[in-house]
Design an enzyme around this catalytic site. Structure first.
Site, short mmCIF file in Angstrom:
data_model
loop_
_atom_site.label_atom_id
_atom_site.label_comp_id
_atom_site.label_asym_id
_atom_site.label_seq_id
_atom_site.Cartn_x
_atom_site.Cartn_y
_atom_site.Cartn_z
N GLU A 70 -2.59 -4.14 8.82
CA GLU A 70 -1.65 -5.33 8.64
C GLU A 70 -1.43 -5.53 7.24
O GLU A 70 -2.53 -5.47 6.50
CB GLU A 70 -2.10 -6.52 9.59
N TYR B 3 1.23 2.09 0.68
CA TYR B 3 1.12 2.54 2.18
C TYR B 3 2.33 3.40 2.66
O TYR B 3 2.34 4.29 3.40
CB TYR B 3 1.20 1.30 3.26
#
Length: 169
Positions: free
Chosen positions: A116, A128
């Site tokens: 998350e 990411y």
């Protein structure tokens, strides 16, 4: 002869690292991990993967400039936390830490990864997405301090060849 450029080395986190790791966590996050959380991750029966990035400069004590904790849950590697000192960001330290931890997770049996991240954390999202994570969901109000939403990201499958290459860049 010119001075040797500082080198960043990755290694497993140890109990001796905790003062620097906890200071880094406090410097990087509005809501750092509770006291003794990192110690818990390092207990002998833990399946967590805990790595640090250590800056080696000639004539100075090594300094921890990055850390990552990945939880192994069944066949999944959940990125619990990842931090890089502000002065070291943009130099590939976070990517190397993440790729190394995920490769170790793959070696331990993980085939995918989740995490998350705050929807406003563009620096982390860039990292990411660059590693190959994809958004798969939204957790409304996930963060207690601001009630900000979290994006749920997944990397499926973990590819050890890609991860090995990312460790070196």
């Amino acid at each position: 002869m010119s001075p040797k450029a500082p080198q960043v080395h990755l290694r497993r986190m140890t109990l001796a690292d905790l003062p620097q790791v906890e200071a880094l966590d406090r410097a990087c996050f509005r809501t750092p991990w509770p006291e003794d959380s990192f110690r818990y991750e390092l207990r002998p029966d833990s399946t967590s993967i805990c790595l640090v990035a250590e800056l080696d400069e000639a004539g100075s004590e090594p300094q921890i400039v990055g850390m990552v904790v990945v939880w192994l849950i069944a066949d999944m590697a959940e990125v619990a936390t990842l931090a890089v000192a502000p002065q070291e960001r943009g130099r590939g330290v976070g990517r190397r830490l993440l790729a190394s931890a995920l490769r170790l997770a793959w070696e331990a049996g993980a085939c995918k990864s989740i995490l998350e991240v705050r929807v406003s954390n563009t620096v982390a999202l860039h990292l990411y997405y660059g590693v190959g994570y994809q958004p798969v969901g939204l957790r409304p109000g996930y963060y207690e301090d601001t009630h900000e939403d979290a994006l749920l990201l997944t990397l499926d499958p973990l590819d050890p060849h890609v991860l090995k290459a990312l460790e070196k860049t």
